[in-house]
Design a protein around this motif. Structure first.
Motif, mmCIF file in Angstrom:
data_model
loop_
_atom_site.group_PDB
_atom_site.id
_atom_site.type_symbol
_atom_site.label_atom_id
_atom_site.label_comp_id
_atom_site.label_asym_id
_atom_site.label_seq_id
_atom_site.Cartn_x
_atom_site.Cartn_y
_atom_site.Cartn_z
ATOM 1 N N ASN A 38 1.312 12.919 -6.619
ATOM 2 C CA ASN A 38 0.733 13.845 -5.635
ATOM 3 C C ASN A 38 0.405 13.227 -4.282
ATOM 4 N N ILE A 39 0.947 12.066 -3.940
ATOM 5 C CA ILE A 39 0.743 11.587 -2.576
ATOM 6 C C ILE A 39 1.778 12.246 -1.672
ATOM 7 N N ILE A 40 1.445 12.383 -0.420
ATOM 8 C CA ILE A 40 2.346 12.978 0.563
ATOM 9 C C ILE A 40 2.954 11.845 1.383
ATOM 10 N N VAL A 41 4.290 11.820 1.447
ATOM 11 C CA VAL A 41 4.973 10.738 2.143
ATOM 12 C C VAL A 41 5.798 11.270 3.307
ATOM 13 N N ASP A 42 5.886 10.448 4.339
ATOM 14 C CA ASP A 42 6.792 10.671 5.451
ATOM 15 C C ASP A 42 7.400 9.310 5.793
ATOM 16 N N GLU A 43 8.061 9.201 6.930
ATOM 17 C CA GLU A 43 8.745 7.948 7.286
ATOM 18 C C GLU A 43 7.805 6.761 7.484
ATOM 19 N N ASN A 44 6.549 7.004 7.739
ATOM 20 C CA ASN A 44 5.604 5.917 8.004
ATOM 21 C C ASN A 44 4.726 5.570 6.810
ATOM 22 N N THR A 45 5.006 6.142 5.662
ATOM 23 C CA THR A 45 4.167 5.924 4.491
ATOM 24 C C THR A 45 4.583 4.653 3.754
ATOM 25 N N PHE A 46 3.584 3.910 3.342
ATOM 26 C CA PHE A 46 3.835 2.746 2.504
ATOM 27 C C PHE A 46 2.695 2.627 1.502
ATOM 28 N N ILE A 47 2.961 1.895 0.435
ATOM 29 C CA ILE A 47 1.933 1.602 -0.555
ATOM 30 C C ILE A 47 1.926 0.098 -0.778
ATOM 31 N N ARG A 48 0.830 -0.392 -1.251
ATOM 32 C CA ARG A 48 0.693 -1.824 -1.475
ATOM 33 C C ARG A 48 0.232 -2.067 -2.904
ATOM 34 N N CYS A 49 0.872 -2.987 -3.560
ATOM 35 C CA CYS A 49 0.490 -3.369 -4.916
ATOM 36 C C CYS A 49 -0.860 -4.086 -4.861
ATOM 37 N N GLU A 50 -1.786 -3.652 -5.687
ATOM 38 C CA GLU A 50 -3.112 -4.263 -5.711
ATOM 39 C C GLU A 50 -3.096 -5.653 -6.336
ATOM 40 N N ASP A 51 -2.108 -5.900 -7.167
ATOM 41 C CA ASP A 51 -2.059 -7.176 -7.882
ATOM 42 C C ASP A 51 -1.460 -8.300 -7.041
ATOM 43 N N CYS A 52 -0.301 -8.043 -6.415
ATOM 44 C CA CYS A 52 0.402 -9.123 -5.709
ATOM 45 C C CYS A 52 0.521 -8.905 -4.200
ATOM 46 N N HIS A 54 2.336 -6.867 -2.575
ATOM 47 C CA HIS A 54 3.679 -6.482 -2.151
ATOM 48 C C HIS A 54 3.621 -5.091 -1.519
ATOM 49 N N THR A 55 4.340 -4.887 -0.402
ATOM 50 C CA THR A 55 4.346 -3.613 0.305
ATOM 51 C C THR A 55 5.662 -2.880 0.044
ATOM 52 N N ILE A 56 5.544 -1.607 -0.318
ATOM 53 C CA ILE A 56 6.712 -0.764 -0.559
ATOM 54 C C ILE A 56 6.726 0.332 0.492
ATOM 55 N N GLN A 57 7.775 0.336 1.307
ATOM 56 C CA GLN A 57 7.967 1.352 2.353
ATOM 57 C C GLN A 57 8.884 2.433 1.803
ATOM 58 N N PHE A 58 8.556 3.691 2.074
ATOM 59 C CA PHE A 58 9.409 4.797 1.630
ATOM 60 C C PHE A 58 10.424 5.130 2.703
ATOM 61 N N LYS A 59 11.679 5.286 2.270
ATOM 62 C CA LYS A 59 12.760 5.706 3.154
ATOM 63 C C LYS A 59 13.199 7.089 2.699
ATOM 64 N N LEU A 60 13.040 8.078 3.579
ATOM 65 C CA LEU A 60 13.358 9.453 3.239
ATOM 66 C C LEU A 60 14.787 9.761 3.680
ATOM 67 N N VAL A 61 15.597 10.196 2.732
ATOM 68 C CA VAL A 61 17.002 10.461 3.005
ATOM 69 C C VAL A 61 17.280 11.939 2.704
ATOM 70 N N LYS A 62 17.688 12.653 3.732
ATOM 71 C CA LYS A 62 18.033 14.059 3.557
ATOM 72 C C LYS A 62 19.545 14.169 3.420
ATOM 73 N N PHE A 63 19.993 14.880 2.388
ATOM 74 C CA PHE A 63 21.434 15.054 2.216
ATOM 75 C C PHE A 63 21.788 16.502 2.051
#
Length: 63
Positions: A38-52, A54-63
């Motif tokens: 239920n998180i809302i993502v756009d091109e600038n959204t990222f999440i970070r692992c609390e353990d290590c 590590h940053t994960i950036q979301f890439k939105l691809v429309k087809f």
């Protein structure tokens, strides 16, 4: 040094997207489950692992 990765989200709709189709993703570094339900993502959204930190950036691809 910070580590980054990209997670692609494919859709026929225009962003932003509400991630209500999956509960979590695994961190590619330490395999810890990261809750993304239920998180809302756009091109600038990222999440970070609390353990290590590590940053994960979301890439939105429309087809």
């Amino acid at each position: 040094m910070e580590s980054y990765s990209t997670q692609e989200i494919l859709s026929v709709y225009t962003p932003p997207y509400k991630l209500n189709f999956t509960d979590y993703i695994n961190c590619p570094i330490c395999e810890i489950e990261i809750d993304i339900f239920n998180i809302i993502v756009d091109e600038n959204t990222f999440i970070r692992c609390e353990d290590c930190e590590h940053t994960i950036q979301f890439k939105l691809v429309k087809f």
